[in-house]
Design a protein around this motif. Structure first.
Motif, PDB file in Angstrom:
ATOM      1  N   CYS A  20       0.700  -0.926   0.115  1.00 39.14           N
ATOM      2  CA  CYS A  20       0.081  -0.090  -0.485  1.00 39.14           C
ATOM      3  C   CYS A  20       0.784   0.924   0.274  1.00 39.14           C
ATOM      4  O   CYS A  20       0.210   2.265  -0.650  1.00 39.14           O
ATOM      5  CB  CYS A  20      -0.992   0.104   1.526  1.00 39.14           C
ATOM      6  SG  CYS A  20      -2.227  -1.077   0.677  1.00 39.14           S
ATOM      7  N   LEU A  21       2.070   1.714   1.056  1.00 38.49           N
ATOM      8  CA  LEU A  21       2.301   2.240   0.639  1.00 38.49           C
ATOM      9  C   LEU A  21       3.161   2.331  -0.481  1.00 38.49           C
ATOM     10  O   LEU A  21       3.445   3.615  -1.219  1.00 38.49           O
ATOM     11  CB  LEU A  21       4.408   2.535   2.239  1.00 38.49           C
ATOM     12  CG  LEU A  21       3.120   2.476   3.111  1.00 38.49           C
ATOM     13  CD1 LEU A  21       4.808   1.711   4.080  1.00 38.49           C
ATOM     14  CD2 LEU A  21       3.627   3.788   3.477  1.00 38.49           C
ATOM     15  N   ALA A  22       3.863   1.027  -0.740  1.00 37.65           N
ATOM     16  CA  ALA A  22       4.557   1.226  -2.434  1.00 37.65           C
ATOM     17  C   ALA A  22       3.474   1.698  -3.406  1.00 37.65           C
ATOM     18  O   ALA A  22       3.540   2.845  -4.815  1.00 37.65           O
ATOM     19  CB  ALA A  22       4.992   0.589  -3.205  1.00 37.65           C
ATOM     20  N   MET A  23       2.003   1.730  -3.366  1.00 38.02           N
ATOM     21  CA  MET A  23       1.374   2.520  -4.400  1.00 38.02           C
ATOM     22  C   MET A  23       1.294   3.037  -3.640  1.00 38.02           C
ATOM     23  O   MET A  23       0.487   3.906  -5.001  1.00 38.02           O
ATOM     24  CB  MET A  23       0.088   1.372  -4.284  1.00 38.02           C
ATOM     25  CG  MET A  23       0.465  -0.009  -4.354  1.00 38.02           C
ATOM     26  SD  MET A  23      -1.132  -1.077  -4.653  1.00 38.02           S
ATOM     27  CE  MET A  23      -2.828  -0.299  -5.308  1.00 38.02           C
ATOM     28  N   ALA A  24       0.944   4.230  -2.518  1.00 39.39           N
ATOM     29  CA  ALA A  24       0.222   5.263  -2.842  1.00 39.39           C
ATOM     30  C   ALA A  24       2.333   6.372  -2.839  1.00 39.39           C
ATOM     31  O   ALA A  24       1.312   7.671  -3.926  1.00 39.39           O
ATOM     32  CB  ALA A  24       0.441   6.177  -0.949  1.00 39.39           C
ATOM     33  N   ALA A  25       2.904   6.261  -3.111  1.00 42.55           N
ATOM     34  CA  ALA A  25       4.147   6.708  -3.183  1.00 42.55           C
ATOM     35  C   ALA A  25       3.989   6.794  -4.879  1.00 42.55           C
ATOM     36  O   ALA A  25       4.609   7.846  -5.255  1.00 42.55           O
ATOM     37  CB  ALA A  25       5.098   6.247  -3.308  1.00 42.55           C
ATOM     38  N   ASN A 138      10.603   1.045 -10.254  1.00 42.83           N
ATOM     39  CA  ASN A 138       8.737   0.324 -11.119  1.00 42.83           C
ATOM     40  C   ASN A 138       7.768   0.907 -10.055  1.00 42.83           C
ATOM     41  O   ASN A 138       6.770   0.454 -10.063  1.00 42.83           O
ATOM     42  CB  ASN A 138       8.747  -1.318 -11.613  1.00 42.83           C
ATOM     43  CG  ASN A 138       9.622  -1.655 -12.808  1.00 42.83           C
ATOM     44  OD1 ASN A 138      10.401  -1.127 -13.689  1.00 42.83           O
ATOM     45  ND2 ASN A 138       9.813  -2.873 -12.166  1.00 42.83           N
ATOM     46  N   GLY A 139       7.788   2.442 -10.025  1.00 43.82           N
ATOM     47  CA  GLY A 139       7.108   2.799  -9.255  1.00 43.82           C
ATOM     48  C   GLY A 139       7.301   2.380  -7.511  1.00 43.82           C
ATOM     49  O   GLY A 139       6.108   3.311  -6.667  1.00 43.82           O
ATOM     50  N   GLU A 140       8.035   1.381  -6.860  1.00 39.22           N
ATOM     51  CA  GLU A 140       7.813   0.904  -5.379  1.00 39.22           C
ATOM     52  C   GLU A 140       9.311   1.632  -5.341  1.00 39.22           C
ATOM     53  O   GLU A 140      10.600   1.691  -6.011  1.00 39.22           O
ATOM     54  CB  GLU A 140       8.268  -0.662  -5.625  1.00 39.22           C
ATOM     55  CG  GLU A 140       6.794  -0.815  -5.820  1.00 39.22           C
ATOM     56  CD  GLU A 140       5.908  -2.584  -6.193  1.00 39.22           C
ATOM     57  OE1 GLU A 140       5.392  -2.813  -5.161  1.00 39.22           O
ATOM     58  OE2 GLU A 140       7.016  -3.027  -6.248  1.00 39.22           O
ATOM     59  N   TRP A 141       9.396   1.685  -3.809  1.00 40.70           N
ATOM     60  CA  TRP A 141      11.173   1.958  -3.472  1.00 40.70           C
ATOM     61  C   TRP A 141      11.516   0.931  -3.023  1.00 40.70           C
ATOM     62  O   TRP A 141      10.711  -0.048  -2.393  1.00 40.70           O
ATOM     63  CB  TRP A 141      10.682   2.744  -1.947  1.00 40.70           C
ATOM     64  CG  TRP A 141      10.451   4.727  -2.356  1.00 40.70           C
ATOM     65  CD1 TRP A 141       9.061   5.133  -2.507  1.00 40.70           C
ATOM     66  CD2 TRP A 141      11.577   5.373  -3.029  1.00 40.70           C
ATOM     67  NE1 TRP A 141       8.951   6.386  -3.464  1.00 40.70           N
ATOM     68  CE2 TRP A 141      10.686   6.169  -3.160  1.00 40.70           C
ATOM     69  CE3 TRP A 141      12.757   5.312  -3.094  1.00 40.70           C
ATOM     70  CZ2 TRP A 141      11.232   7.724  -3.717  1.00 40.70           C
ATOM     71  CZ3 TRP A 141      13.053   6.936  -3.832  1.00 40.70           C
ATOM     72  CH2 TRP A 141      12.683   8.106  -4.029  1.00 40.70           C
ATOM     73  N   LYS A 142      12.346   0.099  -3.027  1.00 38.39           N
ATOM     74  CA  LYS A 142      12.944  -0.664  -2.473  1.00 38.39           C
ATOM     75  C   LYS A 142      14.706   0.298  -1.578  1.00 38.39           C
ATOM     76  O   LYS A 142      14.907   0.744  -2.219  1.00 38.39           O
ATOM     77  CB  LYS A 142      13.940  -1.312  -3.930  1.00 38.39           C
ATOM     78  CG  LYS A 142      12.394  -2.680  -4.155  1.00 38.39           C
ATOM     79  CD  LYS A 142      10.796  -3.231  -3.762  1.00 38.39           C
ATOM     80  CE  LYS A 142      10.636  -3.624  -4.156  1.00 38.39           C
ATOM     81  NZ  LYS A 142       9.668  -4.473  -3.180  1.00 38.39           N
TER      82      LYS A 142
END
Length: 153
Positions: A20-25, A138-142
């Motif tokens: 959810c946090l990654a999608m919100a980002a 790809n839109g996600e923080w890693k």
């Protein structure tokens, strides 16, 4: 059996939080929102460490992750997750004085940590400083790298 179910539910909750946090980002554009996302991911890291949950931690890490611990050992993602499977010493972990430096799709996080760990039969409280590096893929923080340094009293 009950603890296994509780562990699975907690792992699922942490995984959903990270997703959810990654999608919100992805949907947020301001630096303040991105900073908040990174801070939330740092909190999810701490929860995964305290819960000794390599599955939840794995969701936070990039495939090419590198970590240097306070003893100077360097680990890749698989080595770090293997250590988490064996490591049961962390009882509490919290961060303080966190600063997030954003550079487009890269975030550098610095801060302090305080942890309570079980060493032999005693619980010991110790403090340190850390640096984590996050990259938006790809839109996600890693997290691609981290380093921890113990502060001796």
């Amino acid at each position: 059996m009950r603890s296994a179910i509780t562990g699975f539910v907690l792992t699922l909750a942490i995984c959903l939080l990270a997703i959810c946090l990654a999608m919100a980002a992805e949907n947020r554009k301001s630096a303040g929102d991105e900073t908040g996302t990174i801070m939330s991911l740092e909190s999810a890291w701490n929860q995964a460490a305290v819960q000794h949950d390599p599955r939840a931690m794995s969701m936070l890490l990039a495939d090419r992750f590198a970590y240097t611990d306070s003893a100077g050992s360097v680990m890749n993602k698989n080595q770090w997750l293997d250590l988490m499977k064996k490591e049961t010493a962390t009882e509490q972990l919290g961060n303080s004085g966190i600063t997030v430096y954003l550079y487009a799709d890269v975030a550098l996080v610095t801060g302090g940590y305080r942890e309570r760990v079980k060493l032999k039969r005693n619980s010991v409280v110790r403090s340190g400083r850390f640096i984590d590096v996050w990259i938006k893929q790809n839109g996600e923080w890693k997290c691609i790298g981290g380093q921890a340094t113990l502060i001796t009293p």
